[in-house]
Design an enzyme around this catalytic site. Sequence first.
Site, PDB file in Angstrom:
ATOM      1  N   PRO A 165       0.456  29.769  23.355  1.00  0.00           N
ATOM      2  CA  PRO A 165      -0.083  29.754  24.640  1.00  0.00           C
ATOM      3  C   PRO A 165      -0.872  31.179  24.766  1.00  0.00           C
ATOM      4  O   PRO A 165      -0.497  32.144  24.220  1.00  0.00           O
ATOM      5  CB  PRO A 165       1.026  29.839  25.641  1.00  0.00           C
ATOM      6  CG  PRO A 165       2.224  30.440  24.639  1.00  0.00           C
ATOM      7  CD  PRO A 165       2.009  29.915  23.481  1.00  0.00           C
ATOM      8  N   SER A 195       4.125  41.946  25.951  1.00  0.00           N
ATOM      9  CA  SER A 195       3.835  40.893  24.991  1.00  0.00           C
ATOM     10  C   SER A 195       4.225  39.511  25.457  1.00  0.00           C
ATOM     11  O   SER A 195       4.748  39.239  26.309  1.00  0.00           O
ATOM     12  CB  SER A 195       4.647  41.324  23.790  1.00  0.00           C
ATOM     13  OG  SER A 195       6.061  41.004  24.151  1.00  0.00           O
ATOM     14  N   LYS A 196       3.933  38.497  24.593  1.00  0.00           N
ATOM     15  CA  LYS A 196       4.326  37.289  24.717  1.00  0.00           C
ATOM     16  C   LYS A 196       5.678  36.950  24.798  1.00  0.00           C
ATOM     17  O   LYS A 196       6.478  36.074  25.654  1.00  0.00           O
ATOM     18  CB  LYS A 196       3.762  36.176  23.470  1.00  0.00           C
ATOM     19  CG  LYS A 196       2.369  36.010  23.814  1.00  0.00           C
ATOM     20  CD  LYS A 196       1.898  34.978  22.614  1.00  0.00           C
ATOM     21  CE  LYS A 196       0.223  34.820  22.785  1.00  0.00           C
ATOM     22  NZ  LYS A 196      -0.138  33.721  21.601  1.00  0.00           N
ATOM     23  N   ARG A 197       6.580  37.581  24.150  1.00  0.00           N
ATOM     24  CA  ARG A 197       8.060  37.615  24.206  1.00  0.00           C
ATOM     25  C   ARG A 197       8.572  37.877  25.393  1.00  0.00           C
ATOM     26  O   ARG A 197       9.768  37.634  25.605  1.00  0.00           O
ATOM     27  CB  ARG A 197       8.516  38.406  22.899  1.00  0.00           C
ATOM     28  CG  ARG A 197       8.335  37.805  21.628  1.00  0.00           C
ATOM     29  CD  ARG A 197       8.858  38.703  20.536  1.00  0.00           C
ATOM     30  NE  ARG A 197       8.484  40.229  20.319  1.00  0.00           N
ATOM     31  CZ  ARG A 197       7.269  40.341  19.667  1.00  0.00           C
ATOM     32  NH1 ARG A 197       6.578  39.499  19.110  1.00  0.00           N
ATOM     33  NH2 ARG A 197       6.986  41.645  19.733  1.00  0.00           N
ATOM     34  N   ASP A 198       7.887  38.783  26.043  1.00  0.00           N
ATOM     35  CA  ASP A 198       8.356  39.102  27.631  1.00  0.00           C
ATOM     36  C   ASP A 198       8.374  38.297  28.636  1.00  0.00           C
ATOM     37  O   ASP A 198       8.775  38.147  29.675  1.00  0.00           O
ATOM     38  CB  ASP A 198       7.617  40.369  27.954  1.00  0.00           C
ATOM     39  CG  ASP A 198       7.890  41.551  27.205  1.00  0.00           C
ATOM     40  OD1 ASP A 198       8.745  41.727  26.706  1.00  0.00           O
ATOM     41  OD2 ASP A 198       6.698  42.449  27.218  1.00  0.00           O
TER      42      ASP A 198
END
Length: 508
Positions: free
Chosen positions: A16, A264-267
């Site tokens: 995404p 980040s995307k991981r957040d």
Amino acid sequence: MERRVRVRFAPSPTGPLHIGGVRTALYNYLFAKKHDGDFLLRIEDTDQTRFVPGAEEYIIETFKWLGIKYNEGVGIGGHHAPYRQSERKEIYKQYADQLVSNDFAYYAFDTIEDLEEMRKKLEAAKLPSKYDASSRMTMKNSLTLSSDEVKQRLANNEPYVIRIKLPRKDEVRFHDIIRGWVVVQTTQMDDKVLYKSDGMPTYHLANVVDDYLMKITHVIRGEEWLPSAPLHVMLYKYFGWESVMPQFAHLPLLLKPEGNGKLSKRDGDKLGFPVFPLEWTDPFTNEKSSGYRESGYLPEAVINMLTFLGWHPSDNREIFTIDELFNEFSLERVSKNGAKFDQNKALWFNHKYLQMQNNAEIANSLMTLAEINGYNTNIDFMTKAVSLMKEKVNFAKEIIEKGYYLFTHPTKYDEAVVSKKWSDIVHQFIEEFLNIIKKEENFSAENLENSFKELALQKSINTGQLLQPLRVAISGEAGGPPLFNMIELLGKNDSIIRLEKALKNIKY
């Protein structure tokens, strides 16, 4: 002659689109519109191992939702098609070969084991472990092997990569619109791979070749690409394209609300707010991440919020239409420093844009949600409910979620108000007010409030003692929209039923 402004957004379809990537696309779009130029969407899918199904469609859907319109690129075509790098692989090979022919690049036949051995030797000697002007002369490449052996290896289809050949000691200088002059020594750089053994170019070669062929005038991208910019400048020099090299602008990072780490995307969802524009379900793990659209944010609010993450206007204004942003935006007003994401500010922007939205439009968008919740209502009632509630909410859906009592009778009553304020006097007052309501022919908020005040005056009771208990009797809640406007909206019959139930069920 001044060239027509042409910019591009070139994401990789590896998942995404992060909200930081959306900001990069937005800045490119605003810059293009400001200068009456072209905005391209190009998909950089050279790394096929990281391709994620649905990611490209996700990018296009994001643009549609936000109203970011590109006039050339994937899905709509243009004079420089195709716009997927995987469909342009034959183009890159000739440019990689050109660099080798001109002694600006070379074939490297090193295995993974060879590279690991080199790394260990350099580390043991306390030297930087990189493939550069010094270490390349100890490796298996066309600079160290005889021309006959190179030809033989190529004829045998041995795996190889093509690496750029950087000068041993040189200075790379370029001007960044946001950061000013950037100067890097080639001794700090390494001979990056330009063309891989799978027949695909790396990002470095592909993006430079594509930007040249597509006549890109400005490369506006994230700060994470700043370390790669000197290599790209060298490629423009080696190809003889320096006179048409695009101007660079490296945007500041989006930072977490707390600390200095990159958002980040991981957040996603860990910090309590979306980091993606649209909801995303991972096709491999089925894990779902929330999106701004599904969370109830308005596209105009997201556009305004993102623009202000790293940019400031010429005055103190904060609310802009997209057309106003086209006129006002400039890269010179983009900060060098990272921009901290502020969820409260994002909510503020959405609240402001919700207030500007037409009540009937909001009401129409809420009818399905009302139906899902089992609320039997009509568009006229919903429009009036919107006008009462929207000042108190950040999202349209909260009109139903927080104002549920407008659509259904309360089943419980605020205990704090009942225990502190309900009494025999209050109970008797509400009984008498109910009788007034039953006879009332002019059921307007103004008339109801006047009747309420007159009765309180007759009883010598301070209205402050009565208003909250009456509200609780009507809605079950201690707070909400203007009380008498709410009673008017509910209507005479419904208000009578609610007050009778409250008088019967409230225990004090």
